[in-house]
Design an enzyme around this catalytic site. Sequence first.
Site, PDB file in Angstrom:
ATOM      1  N   CYS A 113     140.796  21.970  29.681  1.00  7.95           N
ATOM      2  CA  CYS A 113     142.054  22.668  29.984  1.00  7.95           C
ATOM      3  C   CYS A 113     143.283  21.844  29.659  1.00  7.95           C
ATOM      4  O   CYS A 113     144.227  22.313  29.019  1.00  7.95           O
ATOM      5  CB  CYS A 113     142.064  23.123  31.440  1.00  7.95           C
ATOM      6  SG  CYS A 113     142.057  21.799  32.667  1.00  7.95           S
ATOM      7  N   HIS A 173     142.774  22.541  37.182  1.00  5.74           N
ATOM      8  CA  HIS A 173     142.881  23.402  35.998  1.00  5.74           C
ATOM      9  C   HIS A 173     144.350  23.671  35.694  1.00  5.74           C
ATOM     10  O   HIS A 173     145.181  23.780  36.609  1.00  5.74           O
ATOM     11  CB  HIS A 173     142.156  24.724  36.227  1.00  5.74           C
ATOM     12  CG  HIS A 173     142.046  25.562  34.985  1.00  5.74           C
ATOM     13  ND1 HIS A 173     141.158  25.277  33.972  1.00  5.74           N
ATOM     14  CD2 HIS A 173     142.728  26.673  34.589  1.00  5.74           C
ATOM     15  CE1 HIS A 173     141.284  26.177  33.008  1.00  5.74           C
ATOM     16  NE2 HIS A 173     142.239  27.023  33.355  1.00  5.74           N
ATOM     17  N   HIS A 204     144.741  29.571  28.171  1.00  4.38           N
ATOM     18  CA  HIS A 204     144.145  28.332  28.675  1.00  4.38           C
ATOM     19  C   HIS A 204     142.756  28.166  28.085  1.00  4.38           C
ATOM     20  O   HIS A 204     142.190  29.088  27.486  1.00  4.38           O
ATOM     21  CB  HIS A 204     144.073  28.351  30.205  1.00  4.38           C
ATOM     22  CG  HIS A 204     143.293  29.504  30.775  1.00  4.38           C
ATOM     23  ND1 HIS A 204     142.615  29.433  31.964  1.00  4.38           N
ATOM     24  CD2 HIS A 204     143.075  30.778  30.326  1.00  4.38           C
ATOM     25  CE1 HIS A 204     142.025  30.590  32.226  1.00  4.38           C
ATOM     26  NE2 HIS A 204     142.301  31.422  31.258  1.00  4.38           N
TER      27      HIS A 204
END
Length: 303
Positions: free
Chosen positions: A56, A107, A119
């Site tokens: 991420c 994240h 993402h």
Amino acid sequence: MNKKWLLPIFASFMLFSTTHINTAEAATKDDVTDTASKYLGIPYKYGGTTTSGFDCSGFTSKVFSDLGIQLNRTSGSQYQQGNAVAKSDLQVGDLVFFNTSGSGISHVGIYIGNGNMIHSQTGQGVSYSSVNDPYYWASRYVGAKRVATFDAQQQAEVKKAAIDFSVYASRAEVAVQIAKALNLDTSNTTTNFVDVKPTNANAGAIAAVEKLGIFEGDANGKFNPSSPITRAQIAKVLVLAFGLENQGETVAFNDVPQNNWASNYVSILASNGVTNGDGDGSFGTDELLKIKQLKVFIERIQQ
């Protein structure tokens, strides 16, 4: 050879501290979305920071690096940058953070408007999701940070400085060339893309390729006709447009590992004799497609 098409524009950006927000004067919100979206489909890879796979924060770091802005490496350390932003005040380019592990920030994604983010997530790789997804992301949302501000409007002079479309192919140019090669009916100028009006000079071609499912819009329903396209992306487009199939053994290039999202499409092109790569064993997945390359590819397919 990797074309860093945005870097010259952003060479004058100021480096930021944990509280300083960049003013990306030459970058626009569309630049953010376009730059991030060119990596769609690249798989998730723990610790990954390249186009063979992103985690991420590796993805967010890459996108912002393309825009001339340096981010810290991990999601937790990126959360220490920029200024906090209320969820109700999110703007395109803001970093959105989540707790997916139960132990703090784990994240990060990039907000692209209309409640959506782009993402790199496990199982799907680089993809779009709703920040307010009631089944997962909404309950794990922690907060957002603004590390840069981006202009709302595209500027003609910025586009011209960013890329020379007399050399490189835009998405609209690709639509036109494919429509011409397939002898598609371009009389209908109505599309489902919010940024392609019937008065657009290339609306007929764009509508025609949309009807065949060759092109899809981004999370905001835009076609982005003035955006460039990479060689990896054109591989997929050509395979879909002309219904190409593998003609033999898998053809590999040193910059296209098997887990790369474009691997199969590139191999199909090569097995059909459409491409030989860059001549050094690489395909140039992240290189921007040139108009002359597009024409050569189509000519070879038609032969």
